[in-house]
Design an enzyme around this catalytic site. Structure first.
Site, PDB file in Angstrom:
ATOM      1  N   LYS A  13       0.878  -1.202   0.027  1.00  0.00           N
ATOM      2  CA  LYS A  13      -0.016  -0.166  -0.085  1.00  0.00           C
ATOM      3  C   LYS A  13       1.028   1.306   0.113  1.00  0.00           C
ATOM      4  CE  LYS A  13      -2.346  -0.598   3.799  1.00  0.00           C
ATOM      5  NZ  LYS A  13      -1.921  -1.983   4.466  1.00  0.00           N
ATOM      6  N   ARG A  88      -9.827   1.839   8.983  1.00  0.00           N
ATOM      7  CA  ARG A  88      -9.511   0.186   9.291  1.00  0.00           C
ATOM      8  C   ARG A  88     -10.473  -0.313  10.124  1.00  0.00           C
ATOM      9  NH1 ARG A  88      -3.396   1.122   8.984  1.00  0.00           N
ATOM     10  NH2 ARG A  88      -2.408  -1.165   8.841  1.00  0.00           N
ATOM     11  N   ARG A 127      10.817  -6.948   4.652  1.00  0.00           N
ATOM     12  CA  ARG A 127      10.951  -5.538   4.817  1.00  0.00           C
ATOM     13  C   ARG A 127      11.353  -5.209   6.410  1.00  0.00           C
ATOM     14  NH1 ARG A 127       5.120  -2.436   4.726  1.00  0.00           N
ATOM     15  NH2 ARG A 127       4.888  -3.456   7.012  1.00  0.00           N
ATOM     16  N   ARG A 133      11.647  -2.480  11.194  1.00  0.00           N
ATOM     17  CA  ARG A 133      10.431  -2.053  11.796  1.00  0.00           C
ATOM     18  C   ARG A 133      10.323  -2.837  13.133  1.00  0.00           C
ATOM     19  NH1 ARG A 133       5.584  -0.351   8.112  1.00  0.00           N
ATOM     20  NH2 ARG A 133       4.461  -1.149   9.827  1.00  0.00           N
ATOM     21  N   ARG A 144      -0.881  -9.078  13.141  1.00  0.00           N
ATOM     22  CA  ARG A 144      -1.524  -7.907  12.420  1.00  0.00           C
ATOM     23  C   ARG A 144      -2.370  -8.326  11.040  1.00  0.00           C
ATOM     24  NH1 ARG A 144       3.319  -5.354   9.999  1.00  0.00           N
ATOM     25  NH2 ARG A 144       2.001  -3.460   9.416  1.00  0.00           N
TER      26      ARG A 144
HETATM   27  P1  AMP Z   1       0.791   0.518   8.676  1.00  0.00           P
HETATM   28  O1  AMP Z   1       1.858   1.191   8.619  1.00  0.00           O
HETATM   29  O2  AMP Z   1      -0.212   1.093   7.828  1.00  0.00           O
HETATM   30  O3  AMP Z   1       0.751  -0.959   8.562  1.00  0.00           O
HETATM   31  O4  AMP Z   1       0.416   0.940  10.221  1.00  0.00           O
HETATM   32  C1  AMP Z   1       1.433   0.483  11.179  1.00  0.00           C
HETATM   33  C2  AMP Z   1       0.424   0.555  12.576  1.00  0.00           C
HETATM   34  O5  AMP Z   1      -0.032   1.909  12.925  1.00  0.00           O
HETATM   35  C3  AMP Z   1      -0.613  -0.482  12.727  1.00  0.00           C
HETATM   36  O6  AMP Z   1      -0.429  -1.754  12.948  1.00  0.00           O
HETATM   37  C4  AMP Z   1      -1.609   0.115  13.685  1.00  0.00           C
HETATM   38  O7  AMP Z   1      -1.057  -0.222  15.057  1.00  0.00           O
HETATM   39  C5  AMP Z   1      -1.269   1.633  13.327  1.00  0.00           C
HETATM   40  N1  AMP Z   1      -2.368   2.135  12.647  1.00  0.00           N
HETATM   41  C6  AMP Z   1      -2.167   2.665  11.464  1.00  0.00           C
HETATM   42  N2  AMP Z   1      -3.153   2.930  10.883  1.00  0.00           N
HETATM   43  C7  AMP Z   1      -4.435   2.752  11.648  1.00  0.00           C
HETATM   44  C8  AMP Z   1      -5.772   3.100  11.857  1.00  0.00           C
HETATM   45  N3  AMP Z   1      -6.468   3.533  10.940  1.00  0.00           N
HETATM   46  N4  AMP Z   1      -6.238   2.491  12.932  1.00  0.00           N
HETATM   47  C9  AMP Z   1      -5.649   2.024  14.076  1.00  0.00           C
HETATM   48  N5  AMP Z   1      -4.441   1.871  14.143  1.00  0.00           N
HETATM   49  C10 AMP Z   1      -3.569   2.341  13.102  1.00  0.00           C
END
Ligand code: AMP
Length: 191
Positions: A13, A88, A127, A133, A144
């Site tokens: 994404k 989400r 990654r 990370r 996740r």
């Molecule tokens: P991402 O980089 O989009 O995978 O986001 C990393 C982490 O940030 C996720 O695993 C969540 O812990 C948090 N996060 C990101 N976007 C959201 C969201 N819309 N709602 C809740 N937690 C989020």
């Protein structure tokens, strides 16, 4: 153009969001990136978000919604935006509806990247090595994926029912996937 880019963790994404947003001249707003910036700066929001992120859980809706509301209120998002990683949860969908209708606009498209599960875990482990990370350990990766299946996958049907869903095969070279997204979006009418 007001659009959402969805897909399971590891579907690519973030990479695609940047290309698609650039093509439409709108900012790519990644909630994950904003949380990570706050974590690295040690802000109050960052300290709170980190507890959830490190465990592979979602940050609570109130915290996330508030953050997105502030971000899309910024001037650069007035002509439109691409949301990467938001909404989400069903509660976030409702909140976003309110934010967009408040400005007199509507959501134009929801792109979902579809990728096979085994490929995803492989990508995430790769990654983790490259980016280091903290939320890319194997247990957290698995968690996740579960959280995505439980809380985020149901959103796909919501947007399908609204006629906004654009499904794109996320497997393949980056440029190939970007082209697929562009061609799938070419028939979408923008508000
Ligand atoms: P991402 O980089 O989009 O995978 O986001 C990393 C982490 O940030 C996720 O695993 C969540 O812990 C948090 N996060 C990101 N976007 C959201 C969201 N819309 N709602 C809740 N937690 C989020």
């Amino acid at each position: 153009m007001r659009m959402i880019l969805m897909g399971p963790p590891g579907a690519g994404k973030g990479t695609q969001a940047k290309y698609v947003a650039a093509k439409f001249g709108i900012p790519a707003i990644s909630t994950g990136d904003i949380f990570r910036e706050n974590v690295s700066q040690g802000t109050e929001l960052g300290v709170e978000a980190k507890r959830y992120m490190d465990a592979g859980e979602y940050v609570p809706d109130e915290v996330t919604n508030h953050m997105v509301r502030n971000r899309i209120d910024e001037d650069d998002a007035a002509p439109g935006f691409l949301l990467d990683g938001y909404p989400r949860t069903l509660a976030q969908v409702e909140e976003l509806d309110g934010m967009i209708s408040f400005t007199g606009h509507k959501l134009d498209a929801v792109v979902v990247l579809t990728v096979n599960q085994d490929e995803l875990v492989e990508r995430l482990l790769q990654r983790a090595k490259v980016e280091g990370r903290a939320d890319d350990t194997e247990d957290v990766i698995r968690r996740r994926q579960e959280v995505y299946a439980e809380q985020t996958e149901p959103l796909i049907e919501v947007y399908r029912d609204r006629g906004l869903l654009v499904e794109v095969d996320g497997l393949g070279e980056i440029e190939e996937v970007t082209e697929r997204i562009f061609s799938a979006l070419s028939s979408v009418e923008q508000s």
